[in-house]
Design an enzyme around this catalytic site. Structure first.
Site, PDB file in Angstrom:
ATOM      1  N   HIS A 227       0.854  -1.195   0.000  1.00 34.08           N
ATOM      2  CA  HIS A 227       0.000   0.000   0.000  1.00 34.08           C
ATOM      3  C   HIS A 227       0.884   1.237   0.000  1.00 34.08           C
ATOM      4  CE1 HIS A 227       1.115  -0.518   4.251  1.00 34.08           C
ATOM      5  NE2 HIS A 227       0.973   0.802   4.344  1.00 34.08           N
ATOM      6  N   ASP A 229       0.809   5.179   1.899  1.00 38.31           N
ATOM      7  CA  ASP A 229       0.107   5.849   2.996  1.00 38.31           C
ATOM      8  C   ASP A 229      -0.577   7.100   2.437  1.00 38.31           C
ATOM      9  OD1 ASP A 229       1.171   3.935   4.666  1.00 38.31           O
ATOM     10  OD2 ASP A 229       2.818   5.203   5.377  1.00 38.31           O
ATOM     11  N   HIS A 283       4.788   0.098  -0.006  1.00 35.68           N
ATOM     12  CA  HIS A 283       5.519  -0.737   0.946  1.00 35.68           C
ATOM     13  C   HIS A 283       4.627  -1.851   1.475  1.00 35.68           C
ATOM     14  CE1 HIS A 283       3.740   2.747   2.975  1.00 35.68           C
ATOM     15  NE2 HIS A 283       3.634   2.033   4.077  1.00 35.68           N
ATOM     16  N   ARG A 293       7.269  -8.647  16.040  1.00 34.67           N
ATOM     17  CA  ARG A 293       7.725  -7.311  15.644  1.00 34.67           C
ATOM     18  C   ARG A 293       6.663  -6.263  15.978  1.00 34.67           C
ATOM     19  NH1 ARG A 293       7.472  -4.396  10.472  1.00 34.67           N
ATOM     20  NH2 ARG A 293       9.240  -2.973  10.353  1.00 34.67           N
TER      21      ARG A 293
HETATM   22  C1  LIG Z   1      -4.705   8.294   9.111  1.00 37.47           C
HETATM   23  C2  LIG Z   1      -4.781   7.057   8.697  1.00 37.47           C
HETATM   24  C3  LIG Z   1      -3.941   6.473   7.627  1.00 37.47           C
HETATM   25  C4  LIG Z   1      -4.414   5.034   7.506  1.00 37.47           C
HETATM   26  C5  LIG Z   1      -5.851   5.178   7.905  1.00 37.47           C
HETATM   27  C6  LIG Z   1      -5.735   6.035   9.169  1.00 37.47           C
HETATM   28  O1  LIG Z   1      -6.984   6.542   9.565  1.00 37.47           O
HETATM   29  C7  LIG Z   1      -5.101   5.212  10.300  1.00 37.47           C
HETATM   30  C8  LIG Z   1      -4.464   3.936   9.799  1.00 37.47           C
HETATM   31  C9  LIG Z   1      -3.676   4.129   8.518  1.00 37.47           C
HETATM   32  C10 LIG Z   1      -3.426   2.815   7.768  1.00 37.47           C
HETATM   33  C11 LIG Z   1      -2.233   2.001   8.314  1.00 37.47           C
HETATM   34  C12 LIG Z   1      -2.010   0.774   7.444  1.00 37.47           C
HETATM   35  C13 LIG Z   1      -2.104   1.046   5.931  1.00 37.47           C
HETATM   36  C14 LIG Z   1      -3.313   1.963   5.617  1.00 37.47           C
HETATM   37  C15 LIG Z   1      -3.495   2.118   4.108  1.00 37.47           C
HETATM   38  C16 LIG Z   1      -4.514   1.405   6.324  1.00 37.47           C
HETATM   39  O2  LIG Z   1      -5.271   0.587   5.890  1.00 37.47           O
HETATM   40  O3  LIG Z   1      -4.599   1.976   7.597  1.00 37.47           O
HETATM   41  C17 LIG Z   1      -3.151   3.267   6.358  1.00 37.47           C
HETATM   42  C18 LIG Z   1      -4.221   4.350   6.135  1.00 37.47           C
HETATM   43  C19 LIG Z   1      -3.840   5.289   5.009  1.00 37.47           C
HETATM   44  O4  LIG Z   1      -2.684   5.724   4.928  1.00 37.47           O
HETATM   45  O5  LIG Z   1      -4.735   5.582   4.216  1.00 37.47           O
HETATM   46  O1  LIG Z   2       5.143  -1.864  10.345  1.00 37.54           O
HETATM   47  C1  LIG Z   2       5.743  -1.448   9.359  1.00 37.54           C
HETATM   48  O2  LIG Z   2       6.915  -1.705   9.097  1.00 37.54           O
HETATM   49  C2  LIG Z   2       5.008  -0.567   8.374  1.00 37.54           C
HETATM   50  C3  LIG Z   2       3.664  -0.120   8.869  1.00 37.54           C
HETATM   51  C4  LIG Z   2       2.908   0.630   7.821  1.00 37.54           C
HETATM   52  O3  LIG Z   2       3.219   0.611   6.670  1.00 37.54           O
HETATM   53  C5  LIG Z   2       1.730   1.415   8.223  1.00 37.54           C
HETATM   54  O4  LIG Z   2       1.354   1.402   9.426  1.00 37.54           O
HETATM   55  O5  LIG Z   2       1.163   2.080   7.325  1.00 37.54           O
HETATM   56 FE   LIG Z   3       2.159   2.147   5.544  1.00 38.88          FE
END
Ligand SMILES: C=C1C[C@]23C[C@@]1(O)CC[C@H]2[C@@]12CCC[C@@](C)(C(=O)O1)[C@H]2[C@@H]3C(=O)O
Ligand SMILES: O=C(O)CCC(=O)C(=O)O
Ligand SMILES: [Fe+2]
Length: 356
Positions: A227, A229, A283, A293
């Protein structure tokens, strides 16, 4: 590029919390956690001996080095960042304590639909039929109510810790953002929503604690699927390996643990702000057989109500900005509905000159 993920039919597969297993106690990998690869992304690791840039913030050339890393990798590691090791260790320890709580207690603070704060799977989980070998806890706004339920006796200690972490990360994120934009010739006066001091007082941010328990069959499991961010930038604290970043030319590259360094990822909002000059890095997380981890991700976003668009200085006089303007809140909704096409959906149609 294929338009779907082999493991992910088009319809959404919401992972209901009652379906989540306590993966820490499993001796075999259940089939629901076994992946056969991704269509949308390559599987292969980079064979070229490349490592992501490590930049010392005290280096007088830090601004150029950051600009170059953002352009060529969309990620880098940073040292001399000013965040005390004790704070990083304490947050990691608190996170370990949180995930070690009994499942019934964690489920009391589970995320409700739509990925609101709390305990649960990452939002992207809903795109896949397979489950990811991870759990997470998102802090968005105050963690008080959730922490009160998790630790009725000493919740205030944990709240203070997160407040301090948020404060320090916010400062570092603003600094890194100005360095990355500075290298493109952008100064504080070019962003009106940066506030008087340029510290983005009305920022919005989220902290996500990620937990990847040791896994009986790591080669068939996925910690976190590929994905990007949605943030402007994400600052990640990792003390063990597992994060892989995608380099289009070479494949997946494991991000090594550099003592006292933090990983910085360009998110979709910096990609938009930079009018596409900086790629948001794709990533994923791989898991391992022996180690549990834990990581802490700080997602730095723009103020909730502000419409963000490519910075006008970075758009040529005869060009259309690559993306239309959008607030972070709106974008997070797009992203949660369709993480793999959120960016392309807000991309402007062909520029006036018809190219690109
Ligand atoms: C601010 C945020 C980014 C995120 C969605 C969230 O509300 C909190 C979790 C974040 C995360 C972490 C893992 C990958 C991701 C794509 C997801 O599913 O939840 C990201 C979200 C994002 O960056 O869109
Ligand atoms: O745990 C990690 O190394 C990456 C986590 C991550 O990509 C995320 O929280 O969006
Ligand atoms: Fe991420």
């Amino acid at each position: 590029m294929a338009s779907s993920i082999s493991n992910a039919p088009r319809e959404s597969h919401t992972v209901h919390h009652h379906e989540l297993l306590d993966i820490t106690s499993l001796k075999d990998l259940p089939e629901s956690y076994a992946w056969k690869g991704f269509d949308r992304f390559p599987m292969k690791d980079s064979t070229a001996p490349v490592t992501i840039p490590v930049i010392d913030l005290a280096d007088p050339k830090a601004i150029e080095l950051i600009g170059h890393a953002c352009k060529t990798w969309g990620t880098f590691q940073v040292t001399n960042h000013g965040i005390q090791k004790k704070l990083l260790d304490d947050v990691e320890k608190a996170s370990r304590e949180l995930f070690a709580l009994p499942m019934e207690q964690k489920l009391k603070v589970s995320e409700t639909a739509g990925g609101l704060p709390g305990y649960g799977q990452a939002r992207i989980a809903s795109c896949f039929a397979q489950k990811m070998w991870s759990e997470g806890f998102t802090v968005y706004g105050s963690p008080l109510e959730h922490f009160r339920q998790l630790w009725p006796e000493d919740y205030s200690k944990y709240c203070d810790l997160y407040e301090e972490y948020e404060k320090q990360m916010r400062k570092l994120a603003a600094k890194l953002l100005w360095l990355s934009l500075g290298s493109l010739g952008i100064s504080k006066s070019d962003i009106d929503w940066a506030g008087q001091t340029g510290e983005f007082e009305t920022r919005s941010a989220a902290i996500r604690l990620n937990s990847y328990p040791s896994c009986p069959d790591p080669d068939r499991a996925v910690g976190l699927a590929p994905h990007t961010d949605s943030s402007i930038i994400t600052i990640l604290h990792q003390s063990t390996v597992g994060l892989k970043v995608l380099r289009e030319e070479t494949g997946w590259v494991l991000v090594p643990v550099v003592p006292d360094a933090l990983v910085v990822n360009v998110g979709d909002f910096l990609h938009i702000l930079s009018n596409g000059l900086y790629p948001s890095v794709t990533h994923q997380v791989v898991v391992n057989r022996t180690q549990h981890r834990l990581t802490v991700a700080y997602f730095y976003g723009s103020p909730p109500e502000v419409k963000v668009s490519p910075l006008s200085k970075l758009v040529g006089p005869c060009e259309t900005p690559l993306y239309r303007s959008i607030t972070w809140q709106e974008y997070l909704i797009h992203k949660s509905q369709d993480p793999y096409s959120a960016l392309s959906k807000i991309r402007s149609s062909a520029p006036f000159n018809g190219s690109g």
